[in-house]
Structures are given as structure tokens and as C-alpha cells.
Design a protein around this motif. Structure first.
Motif, short mmCIF file in Angstrom:
data_model
loop_
_atom_site.label_atom_id
_atom_site.label_comp_id
_atom_site.label_asym_id
_atom_site.label_seq_id
_atom_site.Cartn_x
_atom_site.Cartn_y
_atom_site.Cartn_z
N ASP A 15 -35.45 -8.17 -59.32
CA ASP A 15 -35.26 -8.55 -57.92
C ASP A 15 -33.77 -8.59 -57.61
OD1 ASP A 15 -37.96 -8.82 -57.48
OD2 ASP A 15 -37.97 -10.98 -57.92
N ASP A 16 -33.37 -7.98 -56.51
CA ASP A 16 -31.96 -7.96 -56.14
C ASP A 16 -31.46 -9.37 -55.83
OD1 ASP A 16 -31.22 -5.31 -56.42
OD2 ASP A 16 -31.95 -4.76 -54.43
N ASN A 17 -30.31 -9.71 -56.35
CA ASN A 17 -29.67 -10.98 -56.01
C ASN A 17 -28.96 -10.80 -54.67
OD1 ASN A 17 -28.67 -13.59 -56.24
ND2 ASN A 17 -26.80 -12.89 -57.26
N GLY A 25 -24.56 -5.81 -60.83
CA GLY A 25 -24.42 -5.17 -62.13
C GLY A 25 -24.91 -6.03 -63.27
N PHE A 26 -25.31 -7.28 -62.96
CA PHE A 26 -25.89 -8.16 -63.97
C PHE A 26 -27.39 -8.22 -63.77
CE2 PHE A 26 -27.40 -12.32 -65.44
CZ PHE A 26 -26.90 -12.35 -66.73
N LEU A 27 -28.13 -7.86 -64.81
CA LEU A 27 -29.59 -7.82 -64.75
C LEU A 27 -30.15 -8.87 -65.72
CD1 LEU A 27 -32.24 -6.38 -63.81
CD2 LEU A 27 -31.97 -4.89 -65.81
N PRO A 28 -30.62 -10.02 -65.20
CA PRO A 28 -31.12 -11.07 -66.08
C PRO A 28 -32.31 -10.60 -66.91
CG PRO A 28 -30.81 -11.87 -63.83
CD PRO A 28 -30.69 -10.39 -63.78
N ILE A 29 -32.38 -11.09 -68.14
CA ILE A 29 -33.54 -10.81 -69.00
C ILE A 29 -34.06 -12.14 -69.55
CG2 ILE A 29 -32.87 -8.46 -69.62
CD1 ILE A 29 -31.64 -9.54 -72.17
N ALA A 30 -35.34 -12.14 -69.89
CA ALA A 30 -35.97 -13.38 -70.34
C ALA A 30 -35.67 -13.68 -71.81
CB ALA A 30 -37.48 -13.29 -70.13
N ARG A 275 -27.46 -2.22 -58.05
CA ARG A 275 -28.59 -3.04 -57.64
C ARG A 275 -29.63 -3.12 -58.76
NH1 ARG A 275 -28.63 -3.35 -51.81
NH2 ARG A 275 -27.30 -1.75 -50.87
N SER A 276 -30.12 -4.33 -58.98
CA SER A 276 -31.17 -4.52 -59.98
C SER A 276 -32.45 -3.77 -59.59
CB SER A 276 -31.47 -6.02 -60.14
OG SER A 276 -30.36 -6.71 -60.65
N SER A 277 -32.70 -3.67 -58.29
CA SER A 277 -33.93 -3.02 -57.83
C SER A 277 -33.94 -1.52 -58.12
CB SER A 277 -34.11 -3.25 -56.33
OG SER A 277 -33.01 -2.72 -55.60
N SER A 278 -32.81 -0.97 -58.53
CA SER A 278 -32.77 0.46 -58.87
C SER A 278 -33.35 0.72 -60.26
CB SER A 278 -31.33 0.97 -58.82
OG SER A 278 -30.56 0.44 -59.90
N ILE A 279 -33.56 -0.36 -61.03
CA ILE A 279 -34.08 -0.22 -62.38
C ILE A 279 -35.57 0.06 -62.33
CG2 ILE A 279 -34.42 -1.37 -64.60
CD1 ILE A 279 -31.49 -0.84 -63.97
N PRO A 280 -36.04 1.14 -62.95
CA PRO A 280 -37.48 1.44 -62.93
C PRO A 280 -38.25 0.45 -63.80
CG PRO A 280 -36.33 2.97 -64.36
CD PRO A 280 -35.26 2.15 -63.66
#
Length: 283
Positions: A15-17, A25-30, A275-280
Motif C-alpha cells: 500500500d502506498d504511504n 522507496g521504503f517497502l515494509p516487510i513483515a 511507489r510501493s504500489s508498483s510492486i507486483p
């Protein structure tokens, strides 16, 4: 943004921040998340979106991300279970930016200044906007009286996003008092405005620092210095985001609107996205 080969074993939040923090450019991971807003994430340094990301630690209460692992593979370490917090070490990840930063500080305690400088330069080749590393590197150039490189690096440290560190206040004051600069930075907006702004933000009804910052941001954009423009605009937005709502209103700053405009302009100018939303996803 280029994905690491091990991406399929990670659980990203795509989800885009809509705000400046965590930075684009930061994509959180669990995986290996500590909780309470502190987690790891993939991070693509500004301008390096076509390269594989590093892994950064998000320190929510400090409004920072720390460049921890040089790659996602180093973060995973081949483990099947990724639920334990992991501290980067040079034994496990010889290119870890934060571990190398701590190592450079150890070198300085041993008075190995040249080796520390070489280490810090290597870190900033991996993540050019690593504010803390740039600040420490500036101080070492001053220490060995390499004034030209000290000026070049001070400009980079002051321009870099606040989410990646806080340059020592003395760097601002020192740069403001310099009389001449190397030719390659003599026309840099930060150099030309070095005595017009200070590192003081927050706790004021008005602050002309923001007007100076915006003028410099505009000049970077007008001169085609896209990476420098984005770095300083990201810093501006991070600082403004921490001001009161009434302060933001006085300066006509809306976090979501500013973030969207910044990302959209970056995409237009570079053909790249942050954008995080660009990640498939597989969903």
C-alpha cells in the motif's frame, strides 16, 4: 523498482504511504518485525531504483530508517523461519552499511582516520543519501584538512533526508563560514545559500528556513539536478511533516498532496517510480 531474487519469500506491504515517513522507496516487510511500528523493509536509494534494494530498519519512534543489510539475501540468511529480530554484523554481511558505519567509528577511536574515510566513502557509494555517514565523513575530511572534500560532503550531508540521519549542527555552521568552494560545487544552491539557513526547525510560529529550502529545491529542479532536487525535497517534506498542523497550513503544506506531487514529478523526469504500489503481487 528492481526486485531481489528472494522476493517471493517476503511479505511486503504494497500500500502506498501517503506521507513523507517512511520515505518513498521504503517497502515494509513483515519478516523479523519487532513490533510497535518497528520493522524491516526493502529500500531503494534515490536514483538507484533499477538496482536491487538494500534492507533498512524502520525505527518508528525516531522517525528514521537505518540501512542495515546490503541485500535481501543477507537479511534472509537462508533461514526458513524469519520471525526473530536480526542485528547486522560484518561477519554475516561484510557490506552492511550500518555495521560499516559502526566499524568506521571504531577505527576513529584507534586514530585510523584514512581507513575510516575509505570505509565511509564505500558506504555512501551503496546508499548516497546516508546522512549519518556523510556527516561523519565531512568531519574526517576537516580533520585531515581536506577542505574541498569537506565542503563537497557537507553539502551532501545537509541535503540528505532527515530520515537517514542528522548531520552535526557544527557542519552547518562550519559551511556557512567558508569563503570559497571547489569549482564543481561553487554554483550549488546549498553552497550559495550556506549562510541563509540554519539547522533549527520546530517550536516556532514562523521559520524562514523553509522558504530558503524551497528556493533551493526549485533551483535544483530548474538546473536539471534531479537527484539533488528529490533528496532536498524529501528532507523538506520530512521536516515539515513534524511541524504542527497550523504551521503546515501557514506554509500551504499538505503531506499527502506534497508527497503525490513529488513522486509524480520524479516519475515524469526519470521514468522511474518509488511507489510501493508498483510492486507486483501474487494476489
Amino acid at each position: 523498482m528492481k526486485l531481489p531474487a528472494c522476493f517471493k519469500v517476503l511479505s511486503p506491504d504494497t500500500d502506498d504511504n501517503k506521507t513523507p515517513y517512511p520515505p518513498s522507496g521504503f517497502l515494509p516487510i513483515a519478516e523479523r518485525a519487532l513490533g510497535n511500528g518497528d520493522c524491516f523493509g526493502l529500500y531503494w536509494p534515490i536514483g538507484l531504483e533499477n538496482s536491487e534494494p538494500i534492507v533498512a530498519e524502520m525505527r518508528h519512534d525516531d522517525w528514521m530508517i537505518v540501512p542495515s543489510f546490503s541485500s535481501a539475501d543477507k537479511f534472509i540468511k537462508g533461514d526458513d523461519i524469519l520471525d526473530e529480530w536480526l542485528e547486522p554484523t560484518l561477519d554475516d554481511d561484510p557490506a552492511s552499511p550500518v555495521a560499516l558505519f559502526q566499524y568506521s567509528r571504531q577505527l576513529l577511536k584507534q586514530n585510523k582516520v584514512d581507513e575510516a574515510i575509505s570505509t565511509l566513502k564505500g558506504i555512501t557509494n551503496v546508499i548516497p543519501e546516508y546522512t549519518d555517514a556523510l556527516g561523519l565523513l565531512t568531519l574526517q575530511y576537516r580533520r585531515i584538512k581536506d577542505n574541498d572534500n569537506a565542503i563537497r560532503t557537507a553539502i551532501k550531508a545537509i541535503r540528505a533526508p532527515r530520515s537517514l540521519g542528522y548531520p552535526n549542527d557544527q557542519i552547518h555552521h562550519w559551511l556557512a563560514n567558508q569563503k570559497s568552494a571547489p569549482a564543481d560545487v561553487a554554483k550549488d544552491p546549498l553552497w550559495k545559500n550556506r549562510d541563509k539557513h540554519s539547522p533549527n526547525y520546530g517550536g516556532r510560529k514562523q521559520n524562514d528556513n523553509y522558504l530558503v529550502l524551497q528556493d533551493m529545491i526549485d533551483e535544483y529542479l530548474d538546473t536539471g539536478s534531479i537527484i539533488e532536487w528529490f533528496q532536498l525535497a524529501q528532507k523538506y517534506s520530512e521536516l515539515m511533516y513534524r511541524e504542527t498542523v497550523s504551521f503546515q497550513a501557514r506554509y500551504e503544506y499538505d503531506p499527502a498532496e506534497y508527497t503525490e506531487q513529488l513522486l509524480e514529478k520524479y516519475e515524469q523526469l526519470t521514468g522511474k517510480t518509488r511507489r510501493s504500489s508498483s510492486i507486483p503481487t501474487d494476489e
